[in-house]
Design a protein around this motif. Structure first.
Motif, short mmCIF file in Angstrom:
data_model
loop_
_atom_site.label_atom_id
_atom_site.label_comp_id
_atom_site.label_asym_id
_atom_site.label_seq_id
_atom_site.Cartn_x
_atom_site.Cartn_y
_atom_site.Cartn_z
N LYS A 37 -19.74 48.74 -65.35
CA LYS A 37 -20.09 48.65 -66.77
C LYS A 37 -20.60 50.00 -67.28
O LYS A 37 -20.23 50.45 -68.37
N TRP A 38 -21.44 50.68 -66.50
CA TRP A 38 -21.96 51.99 -66.90
C TRP A 38 -20.83 53.01 -66.99
O TRP A 38 -20.77 53.80 -67.93
N HIS A 39 -19.93 53.00 -65.99
CA HIS A 39 -18.83 53.95 -65.98
C HIS A 39 -17.87 53.70 -67.14
O HIS A 39 -17.40 54.64 -67.78
N ASP A 40 -17.57 52.44 -67.41
CA ASP A 40 -16.61 52.11 -68.46
C ASP A 40 -17.13 52.48 -69.85
O ASP A 40 -16.34 52.77 -70.74
N GLN A 41 -18.44 52.45 -70.05
CA GLN A 41 -18.95 52.82 -71.36
C GLN A 41 -18.90 54.33 -71.58
O GLN A 41 -18.96 54.80 -72.72
N LYS A 42 -18.77 55.11 -70.50
CA LYS A 42 -18.63 56.56 -70.62
C LYS A 42 -17.20 56.99 -70.96
O LYS A 42 -16.98 58.10 -71.41
#
Length: 125
Positions: A37-42
């Motif tokens: 989730k953190w990576h995808d929001q970047k």
């Protein structure tokens, strides 16, 4: 020695071990979901249209890359955009078409500079 008591204790230990393994598995899954989730929001979606000029990132590993050499090549022209992120680009020099991942591209924002003429004009000066 009571073999039945030892057997019961062993079964309880195996059940506890199974519960610990399942808890670790669930914790790893929670961690992976949060990291994704953190990576995808970047990752920013870049809308591309056919006919747009883009630069392609050269991701091949080089043992001794040039210090000032750019890793972007192009410009290329987009011919087709798939909904899942694959983009078909065409080289204007030889009209060779190939598919690339959309994350390896960035929009081209400038005019084409002929490198040979630029180098020649610098040598003449």
């Amino acid at each position: 020695m009571n073999w039945e008591a030892v057997g019961q204790k062993r079964l309880l230990n195996l059940d506890e071990l199974e519960e610990i393994i399942m808890a670790a598995y669930n914790n790893a899954k929670i961690y992976k979901d949060k990291t994704k989730k953190w990576h995808d929001q970047k990752i920013l979606p870049r809308p591309y249209q056919p006919g747009q000029q883009v630069l392609l990132f050269n991701s091949r590993l080089k043992l001794f890359p040039g210090k000032l050499k750019s890793r972007w090549s192009g410009p290329f022209i987009i011919t087709n955009v798939s909904p899942h992120g694959a983009i078909t680009i065409k080289s204007p020099r030889d009209n060779h078409e190939f598919k690339v991942n959309g994350q390896r591209l960035k929009p081209y924002m400038g005019a084409h500079i002929e490198r040979d003429k630029a180098v020649m004009s610098l040598r003449d000066a």
